[in-house]
Design an enzyme around this catalytic site. Sequence first.
Site, PDB file in Angstrom:
ATOM      1  N   THR A 119     121.159  19.458 -40.366  1.00 49.54           N
ATOM      2  CA  THR A 119     121.298  20.820 -39.844  1.00 49.54           C
ATOM      3  C   THR A 119     121.281  20.837 -38.321  1.00 49.54           C
ATOM      4  OG1 THR A 119     118.898  21.108 -39.961  1.00 49.54           O
ATOM      5  CG2 THR A 119     120.186  21.879 -41.850  1.00 49.54           C
ATOM      6  N   GLY A 163     112.700  16.253 -45.628  1.00 51.88           N
ATOM      7  CA  GLY A 163     111.378  15.704 -45.880  1.00 51.88           C
ATOM      8  C   GLY A 163     110.815  16.041 -47.252  1.00 51.88           C
ATOM      9  N   GLU A 164     111.352  17.088 -47.885  1.00 53.71           N
ATOM     10  CA  GLU A 164     110.828  17.502 -49.188  1.00 53.71           C
ATOM     11  C   GLU A 164     111.154  16.481 -50.281  1.00 53.71           C
ATOM     12  OE1 GLU A 164     108.979  20.343 -49.390  1.00 53.71           O
ATOM     13  OE2 GLU A 164     109.280  20.312 -47.229  1.00 53.71           O
ATOM     14  N   ASN A 172     106.988  16.495 -40.697  1.00 55.35           N
ATOM     15  CA  ASN A 172     105.763  16.296 -41.461  1.00 55.35           C
ATOM     16  C   ASN A 172     105.834  15.041 -42.333  1.00 55.35           C
ATOM     17  OD1 ASN A 172     107.719  18.165 -42.834  1.00 55.35           O
ATOM     18  ND2 ASN A 172     106.424  17.644 -44.553  1.00 55.35           N
ATOM     19  N   ASP A 211     101.911  21.243 -42.587  1.00 55.58           N
ATOM     20  CA  ASP A 211     103.375  21.255 -42.461  1.00 55.58           C
ATOM     21  C   ASP A 211     103.821  21.645 -41.049  1.00 55.58           C
ATOM     22  OD1 ASP A 211     105.932  20.864 -43.396  1.00 55.58           O
ATOM     23  OD2 ASP A 211     106.153  22.863 -44.206  1.00 55.58           O
ATOM     24  N   ASP A 224     105.654  20.465 -38.597  1.00 53.63           N
ATOM     25  CA  ASP A 224     106.672  19.531 -38.091  1.00 53.63           C
ATOM     26  C   ASP A 224     106.665  19.479 -36.566  1.00 53.63           C
ATOM     27  OD1 ASP A 224     107.509  20.171 -40.759  1.00 53.63           O
ATOM     28  OD2 ASP A 224     109.405  19.216 -40.285  1.00 53.63           O
ATOM     29  N   TRP A 273     112.691  34.258 -33.442  1.00 56.56           N
ATOM     30  CA  TRP A 273     113.321  33.058 -34.006  1.00 56.56           C
ATOM     31  C   TRP A 273     114.612  32.716 -33.280  1.00 56.56           C
ATOM     32  CZ3 TRP A 273     110.302  30.813 -37.769  1.00 56.56           C
ATOM     33  CH2 TRP A 273     110.826  29.662 -38.392  1.00 56.56           C
TER      34      TRP A 273
END
Lengths: 593, 277
Positions: free
Chosen positions: A183, A202-203, A281, A323, A325, A489
């Site tokens: 991404t 990472g998941e 993470n 989490d 990161d 954001w």
Amino acid sequence: MKKSAIVMAAALGLAAFGATFGWHSLAGAQQKISLADMSADATQWVMPAGDYANLRHSALTDITVDNAKGLKIAWQMSTNATRGHEGQPLVVGDTMYFESAFPNHVFAVGLDDYKIKWEFTPTEDQFATSVACCDLVNRGVAYGDGMIIANALDGKIYALNAATGKIAWKANNADPELGQTVTSAPFVVAEKNRVIVGVSGGEYGVRGYVSAFNLQTGARVWRAYSMGPDSDTLMGPGFSGPHNAGISTWKGEQWKVGGGTTWGWYSYDPKLDLFYYGSGNPGTWDPSARPGDNKWSMTVFARHPGNGQAAWAFQMTPHDQWDYDGVNEMILADIKIHDQPVPALVHFDRNGFAFEIDRRNGKLMLAQKYDPSVNWASSYDVASGRPVADASMATREGKNTKGICPASIGAKDQQPASFDPQTGYFIVPTNHWCEDYQPFASKYKAGFPYVGATVKMYRGPGDYGGALIAWDPNTGKIVWSDHEHFPAWGGVATTDGGVAFYGTMDGYFKAVNTKTGALLFSQKMPSGIIANPIVFSHAGKEYVATMSGVGGWAGIGLAAGLTNPTAGLGAVGAAADLGKYTTLGGDLTVFSL
Amino acid sequence: MHVLRFAGWALCLGTALTSLTGSRPSAAASAQPLVFCADPAYMPYSDRSGDGFENRIAVVVGHALGRPVQFYWRSMRAKDEYGEFLVSTIQAKKCDVLVDVPYALQQVRTTRPYFISSYVFVYKKGRGLGVTSLDSPQLRQLKIGYEGETPVQMGLKQRTLIVGSKLFLTADDESASPQDMVVALESNKIDIGLTWDPAVGYFLKSHPDLVAAAIPNTRSQGYPEQFTFPMAMATRLGDKALNDDLNRVIATHSDELHAVLRNYNISFSFPASDSGS
């Protein structure tokens, strides 16, 4: 704007960048204007972050604190995509280039007539859409040596002829069937003939890595993993940290699924020949299952782009339980810290602390909270570089830990800050969410039961969701703070006109006085903004451009049509009212006086 | 026609609500219909034709309570999130009962569990793989396929077996089926598949060359790993009366409920008779 004035302005803030103009002796860029030189020309915006240092600052001065209220929309264009637009356009010469969210349309638009010079949409592995964690975002294209480099969600990298859009080469940095996606924006170090690309996912047990491709051919030159033996992490004799810590700080072979993905922003110091980025993470969400510091997750890396070798590494959150990161941007600025001049790397981490590091050697100079609500740790021991953590905020089996601040989305996520050399302030878009975290709740996934964590996020103390802040790096203190209902954001750009630009999730594009935070201009946009503004000039006129198109982690509820507070890794609840403010849809908007 | 399988029951297709009415005690005709939340196209769980095991369980429950059975159809996977299914169905009062959720699921009031099933290894018979747990060393030599965002994913990750393994995301994708893993096994794209037994058992009926073996719960890594789950029915949190009714059905009609599961080739064990009551 005369170029000499731009050079002066840049040098004022960044003495080290005087070296920028000595490129021509280096390999790979003979007889061309170096990318660094191009980035010093304020009429263009040739890198995702504007320059190698990630300042996101323009030396243009036509739009000022006094006249910004007169900004008008100059032109607009739909991106033909609806998911989260986290990137920014580039301006190279008389052309603007930008990439949409998935399906990753790339456009080249002429600035004289707004005609689409070419358009490119990759053929993608659709499975990638089900693997992407937090909306199908994209963070923009890069430019190098007459090519536009574009990453697609499915991990393919396309080098497109900037004039024609024809594919010059194609490479691959991820496999969705293994849970990997891309991404982030590519990072071109043209003077070293490199395209640097990170990885998301990472998941799914991905061991994070960053890869470098030959800018001319697309051939992969090296790959550096975030953990593992020194031969994988490229931590050779020149590395200042402990050797093989990428194995020794893990139980057994857990480093093989160590996470530490690399989906954030990249910066580069030509003088030191080091590029900088952060890792995410550790790979297993249950912290009790992975004792140890879990190096080098949550780490700032300094590497040489030519061969990938690490010079130093600094782990911010050892043994992460929240989490947080560490992928946010590394801003390279020559500043004073406690009144001492330092060639610094400044990083506003998800974990709520601003880290100010000597970028030559990785030495921590200052670490302070940039949101007062941060409570997982009280402070950092600057000498050892380790947090003083609050044991009551640790997450563990069988315990519902309430009121953790910041929430997993961080006091700031990837939305990039800007450094303004005139004030010496960092202008930082921040989140202000806290969370309750309960591991081991019984869950269900459309036919597949499992035991997993339940995360509930909500607005932090004061009932606001985010803020734009000004940060004084010398004292480590917030100078001013403009509250927002939702997390801020969208990224920031500052100018020598004294103006800072940013966009909000509820769909306003704003200009504020960099010195005071006072609102100068506000325009309601077609969709919420999670993208980053850029500043350029064309035919003698200054422009500010941004994409809108809400989504991303904090907007995933709207993007995926969700209303359930526990969906989307817990981000939906706190943003449940986003649908009252805005709708989906990507577009590009350009402003001028 | 699928409809004929219901032996005289009429299915109203094409509307959100489908009734199953017919040869019932006359009292049932006047009783309030019981509306089940169900997916219109997610075999073997549920299908608009009534062919899913959840549909058949619903018929048993309706019959036992003497109430006509209706379905409110909505995809469990439409927006990539089961929680969203709950919000837009049972919590929106479009329907009142779920028949196949993990016991103690928090967003709803679950009944006592009526069956316990497990994640399984699926592989070709006679290959002598000898895999009995996630710690079996043979796994390191095999091409593994697994369902993502499940306990088997976490288990593989912990053992560093996940690198290079093929990810399936049945629960995220309306066009995917638990059968996809069976196809990958038959075409030798993977040597062994890790999935939820009730998802795959129905498809294994027509693949006698494949076997499914339960993945045992373990503490081999030092912390509990659960691959076996008690499954229950559920109502809205506040719907205690209906929940009590369902618990009575589970207590008195377990043979019929379990016959349905067996018919779908689901391997299961019985919960202790006093559990959850």
